[in-house]
Structures are given as structure tokens and as C-alpha cells.
Scaffold this motif. Structure first.
Motif, PDB file in Angstrom:
ATOM      1  N   LEU A  22       0.560  -1.286   0.051  1.00 19.92           N
ATOM      2  CA  LEU A  22       0.043  -0.216   0.016  1.00 19.92           C
ATOM      3  C   LEU A  22       0.688   0.881  -0.087  1.00 19.92           C
ATOM      4  O   LEU A  22       0.377   2.009  -1.415  1.00 19.92           O
ATOM      5  CB  LEU A  22      -0.958   0.605   0.841  1.00 19.92           C
ATOM      6  N   THR A  23       1.888   1.145   0.730  1.00 15.85           N
ATOM      7  CA  THR A  23       2.974   2.372   1.163  1.00 15.85           C
ATOM      8  C   THR A  23       3.691   2.489  -0.899  1.00 15.85           C
ATOM      9  O   THR A  23       2.851   3.586  -0.911  1.00 15.85           O
ATOM     10  CB  THR A  23       4.113   2.584   1.830  1.00 15.85           C
ATOM     11  N   VAL A  24       4.030   1.808  -0.749  1.00 11.73           N
ATOM     12  CA  VAL A  24       4.901   1.688  -2.550  1.00 11.73           C
ATOM     13  C   VAL A  24       4.315   2.508  -3.341  1.00 11.73           C
ATOM     14  O   VAL A  24       3.999   3.314  -4.096  1.00 11.73           O
ATOM     15  CB  VAL A  24       5.707   0.472  -2.683  1.00 11.73           C
ATOM     16  N   ALA A  25       2.414   2.024  -3.085  1.00 11.98           N
ATOM     17  CA  ALA A  25       1.559   2.078  -4.596  1.00 11.98           C
ATOM     18  C   ALA A  25       1.114   3.567  -4.386  1.00 11.98           C
ATOM     19  O   ALA A  25       0.957   4.267  -5.180  1.00 11.98           O
ATOM     20  CB  ALA A  25       0.515   1.385  -4.111  1.00 11.98           C
ATOM     21  N   ALA A  88     -10.224   0.626  -9.704  1.00 10.86           N
ATOM     22  CA  ALA A  88     -10.487   2.336  -9.949  1.00 10.86           C
ATOM     23  C   ALA A  88      -9.088   2.860 -10.445  1.00 10.86           C
ATOM     24  O   ALA A  88      -9.451   3.782 -10.884  1.00 10.86           O
ATOM     25  CB  ALA A  88     -10.509   2.788  -8.078  1.00 10.86           C
ATOM     26  N   ASN A  89      -8.059   2.560 -10.169  1.00 10.19           N
ATOM     27  CA  ASN A  89      -6.802   2.764 -10.584  1.00 10.19           C
ATOM     28  C   ASN A  89      -6.629   2.838 -12.054  1.00 10.19           C
ATOM     29  O   ASN A  89      -6.552   3.397 -13.015  1.00 10.19           O
ATOM     30  CB  ASN A  89      -5.293   1.972 -10.045  1.00 10.19           C
ATOM     31  N   ALA A 187      -1.282   3.210 -13.203  1.00  9.27           N
ATOM     32  CA  ALA A 187      -1.090   1.600 -13.309  1.00  9.27           C
ATOM     33  C   ALA A 187      -0.462   0.836 -13.096  1.00  9.27           C
ATOM     34  O   ALA A 187      -0.775  -0.189 -12.925  1.00  9.27           O
ATOM     35  CB  ALA A 187      -0.147   1.935 -15.726  1.00  9.27           C
ATOM     36  N   ALA A 188       0.609   1.178 -13.039  1.00  7.36           N
ATOM     37  CA  ALA A 188       1.910   1.088 -11.769  1.00  7.36           C
ATOM     38  C   ALA A 188       1.179   0.542 -10.152  1.00  7.36           C
ATOM     39  O   ALA A 188       1.317  -0.998 -10.261  1.00  7.36           O
ATOM     40  CB  ALA A 188       2.845   2.056 -11.783  1.00  7.36           C
TER      41      ALA A 188
END
Length: 432
Positions: A22-25, A88-89, A187-188
Motif C-alpha cells: 500500500l505504501t509503495v503504490a 478504480a486505478n 497503471a503501476a
């Protein structure tokens, strides 16, 4: 005695796999979105738009956010939250990609920019409650506030780079490329969130429906005076600061500061402030969570006041830096209160009511920014924004539960029992 053969932990117990993903995203999306917010405003201005057009595009994003938030919260508590986040992303990626293509290949029409930003707002309406529920359920124990502070530290650090890089890229290459970077970031982030583990979340029992879910969430929300009173406060604070930053800020930058780059620097200073605030909250644990947090909302009045004067870029950046520190104290305190008080199975619905109340007035404020400027003048409108922040923040401090909600000093069972705070003062509930 320490066993030398025992493997050393490289990260704290609360920083598990979900928390790390979650943090990296979130870092990835913050890098793109903070530059894209500036880019969208300047894309409108470069096609000959005025204050009203900038406000209409901003309002087109927030209107569907308000419209679909409650549905998004109910869906996120019923379906696997990570699937809602990924979908959603994907919608945000497509809408920003098309927006970027239109800007790069020609002059987009106002209606096209409004439509694409509306699609992005729809994606955020479903993403925000799912993401907050997922994050709040990813940590446990007394170190929850430290986990939230570190998460916000990472995302605000990305915001610093995103805002500064976005402003520089707009000045050097135009807004289209910044929007394209934002699409790639979505996207990432969506790819990372696809790997989240939701096996620890108890499946919802069959029966009931969407309206039943919304009623349950409303009862949880309205039964806690500290929760709904602060959400009402932020319905005004978010509206007026959103209009100041999203509409008047770019115009002041264009007319008084020299363009997009100085405004990007000022917004980056705000990001630095939030980073410093997160560092502070990583160490500091205020006992009265909401009292400390609410007092720190007052400095937000400095943002529209600084634009009204208007201050040069250096003192303007200093005001935004202080505001960033202050609002981060509130943000971590708020998340800690929610984590402490709200049952896990209600997190996304309560979060949806929180988001809904907080942004309900934002579309009107954005759309009204231009007419209000024409009627009263830009400087007078900005001073009015500052005054409203002060008035509603003073009013919320009159609520006893806001002053008295107390941090727990021990873990109280599982998430289902988080609402039974034996260590809190008064009949307080949880934040939304």
C-alpha cells in the motif's frame, strides 16, 4: 541472550506485506497526481480558459466524487477491497491517458476536459473508501499511529517531488507530459495493489443490500458526535482551501508570481511541511488526539490569506510549509482515532461518510470561485476563505467529545472490539 542464528527482522512487526504494498503504490500515485493537479489547471489556461473554466474543470472532478462516494464505501465493505482499488486505478489511468493525448496532440475542448476529469473523480469515489479501509486494517497494536505517520511520511515525500517536478515539467514541456506521467503512475500502482492479501478480512454474511449497508454505516457515523462534527467542519475547510489552492492559486501564480514553476515550489513546500509533520507524529503521541489535531487546523487559514496579500514565493512557501506540518498532525491523529474506534467491517462505509461530508461542498466552491471573484474581487474572496477556516475550527472545539477523545495505552482485542474504548474519556466514538 540473543540467538545469533535467529534471522534479523528488517522491518517492524506492523510493516507487513499489505502495508508495504500500500505504501509503495501510494508513493507512485502521489508522484504523478500532485504534478497532474497543477497540469490540469494550466492545460485549461493554455487553451484560453479563465477563472470560471478552471473552476468548472475542478468541479467536474469533485462532483462525481461526492455523488458516488457512499456507494463506493458500501461496495468496498462488500467486495474484496483490493479489487475495487485496482478497478478504480484502471479508470484513472485511462482517463488521464486520454486527457494527456488530447493536450499533446491539440487543443482540448472544455467539455472534453470536464468529462475526463469527471471519470477520474468517479474512480476516486470508489478508490478512497476502499484504500482507507485497507490501510486501517493493515496495522494493529499500539504502534498504529507510528505506522500511519510513516505511511504519510512516504506519500508526502513523493508529493514534494511530484509537485516540484510537475511545475518544472509544465514550464519546460507543457502540461500534457505531466498528465501522461500520472497515467503511468496509476497503471503501476494498480499492478501493485492487485497483490494485496484480503484473507484476514472476514467475508460479509449474505443478505441485506446496498441500502441496508448504507443505513448501517450512517448509524455508525451519526452516533459519534466527534466524528460528524469534525466532518462538518471539514466540509467547509476543504471547500474553501480547495478553491484557494485549486482555482485562485494558479491564477495568483500566473498574475503575480511568474507562472507555474513558483506555484509548484510553494506546493512542494507544503509537501515538505507534511513530511516534517509526519516525522513529528512518528515520535509524538498526543494523549487527546482530536484536541491536538483540531488546534492544528487553524494554520490552514494562512494559505488563502497569503494568496490574498499576495506574498512573494519565499514567504508564501513558508506559510504552506507551516500549514503542511499542522495538517499532518491532524491527519495522523484522525487516522489513529478511526483505527481505534471503528470496527473493521465498518471501516470503508464510515470512511465513505467521512469523505462524502468532507468534499460535499467542494464542487460548489470550485464552480463558484469565478463568480465570487467577479462579484467581490479575488483578494476579498481569499480573505473570506481564511475567515471561514477560523470560524468553523473554533466552533468544533466546543464539542466535548472532540476535546476529550483519548488515545488508548494498550491494545483492546480484535478489530471487532475496537469501538469499546475503556481508556477513552467520555462517551466518544471514532473519527471518520
Amino acid at each position: 541472550m540473543t540467538n545469533p542464528a535467529a534471522p534479523k527482522r528488517r522491518r517492524p512487526e506492523w510493516a507487513g506485506r499489505n502495508y508495504t504494498l500500500l505504501t509503495v503504490a501510494a508513493v507512485a500515485t502521489n508522484l504523478g497526481s500532485h504534478g497532474a493537479l497543477i497540469a490540469a489547471a494550466f492545460a485549461v489556461l493554455e487553451t484560453g480558459g479563465d477563472t470560471g473554466d478552471v473552476g468548472l474543470v475542478a468541479a467536474a472532478r469533485t462532483a462525481p466524487l461526492v455523488l458516488f462516494l457512499l456507494i463506493g464505501g458500501a461496495v468496498a465493505d462488500r467486495l474484496p477491497r483490493h479489487r475495487v482499488m485496482v478497478a478504480a486505478n484502471a479508470l484513472n489511468c485511462v482517463s488521464q491517458g486520454v486527457f494527456a493525448a488530447l493536450v499533446l496532440t491539440g487543443e482540448p475542448q472544455l467539455w472534453q476536459m470536464m468529462l475526463l476529469t469527471a471519470l477520474g473523480g468517479t474512480g476516486q469515489a470508489f478508490f478512497n473508501p476502499a484504500a482507507e479501509g485497507m490501510l486501517l486494517s493493515s496495522v494493529t497494536g499500539e504502534q498504529a499511529s507510528r505506522a500511519f505517520a510513516l505511511f504519510r511520511m512516504a506519500t508526502h515525500g513523493a508529493a514534494i517531488g511530484g509537485a516540484a517536478l510537475g511545475g518544472a515539467m509544465i514550464a519546460a514541456m507543457g502540461p500534457g507530459w505531466v498528465l501522461a506521467v500520472d497515467a503511468a503512475a496509476f497503471a503501476a500502482a494498480g499492478a501493485l495493489r492487485a497483490f494485496l492479501d484480503v484473507s484476514h478480512i472476514r467475508p460479509r454474511e449474505p443478505g441485506g443490500g446496498l441500502l441496508s449497508d448504507l443505513r448501517e454505516g450512517w448509524q455508525e457515523f451519526i452516533g459519534r458526535p466527534w466524528l460528524w462534527s469534525i466532518v462538518l467542519q471539514f466540509s467547509v475547510v476543504v471547500a474553501v482551501t480547495g478553491a484557494a489552492e485549486g482555482v485562485y492559486g494558479p491564477l495568483v501564480a500566473r498574475d503575480e508570481l511568474g507562472g507555474a514553476a513558483p506555484w509548484g515550489i510553494a506546493l512542494a513546500a507544503y509537501g515538505v511541511g507534511t513530511l516534517l509533520g509526519a516525522v513529528l507524529m512518528f515520535r509524538w503521541k498526543p494523549r487527546r488526539l482530536l484536541l491536538a489535531g483540531s488546534l492544528c487546523v487553524f494554520p490552514l487559514a494562512g494559505i488563502p490569506a497569503a494568496l490574498a496579500i499576495p506574498l512573494p514565493v519565499v514567504p508564501l512557501s513558508a506559510v504552506l510549509l507551516l500549514s503542511g506540518v499542522a495538517i499532518e498532525v491532524f491527519g495522523v491523529a484522525w487516522m489513529t482515532a478511526l483505527h481505534q474506534e471503528i470496527p473493521e467491517e465498518m471501516l470503508s462505509r464510515v470512511s465513505a461518510y467521512d469523505w462524502f461530508g468532507s468534499v460535499a461542498m467542494l464542487p460548489m466552491a470550485m464552480a463558484a470561485a469565478g463568480p465570487v471573484e467577479n462579484l467581490f474581487g479575488r483578494r476579498e474572496a481569499l480573505w473570506g476563505c481564511a475567515a471561514l477556516v477560523v470560524v468553523v475550527t473554533a466552533a468544533v472545539l466546543l464539542v466535548p467529545d472532540v476535546r476529550n477523545l483519548t488515545r488508548r495505552t494498550r491494545e483492546v482485542g480484535t478489530s471487532a472490539g475496537r469501538g469499546d474504548s475503556a481508556d477513552a474519556e467520555g462517551p466518544v466514538g471514532r473519527l471518520g
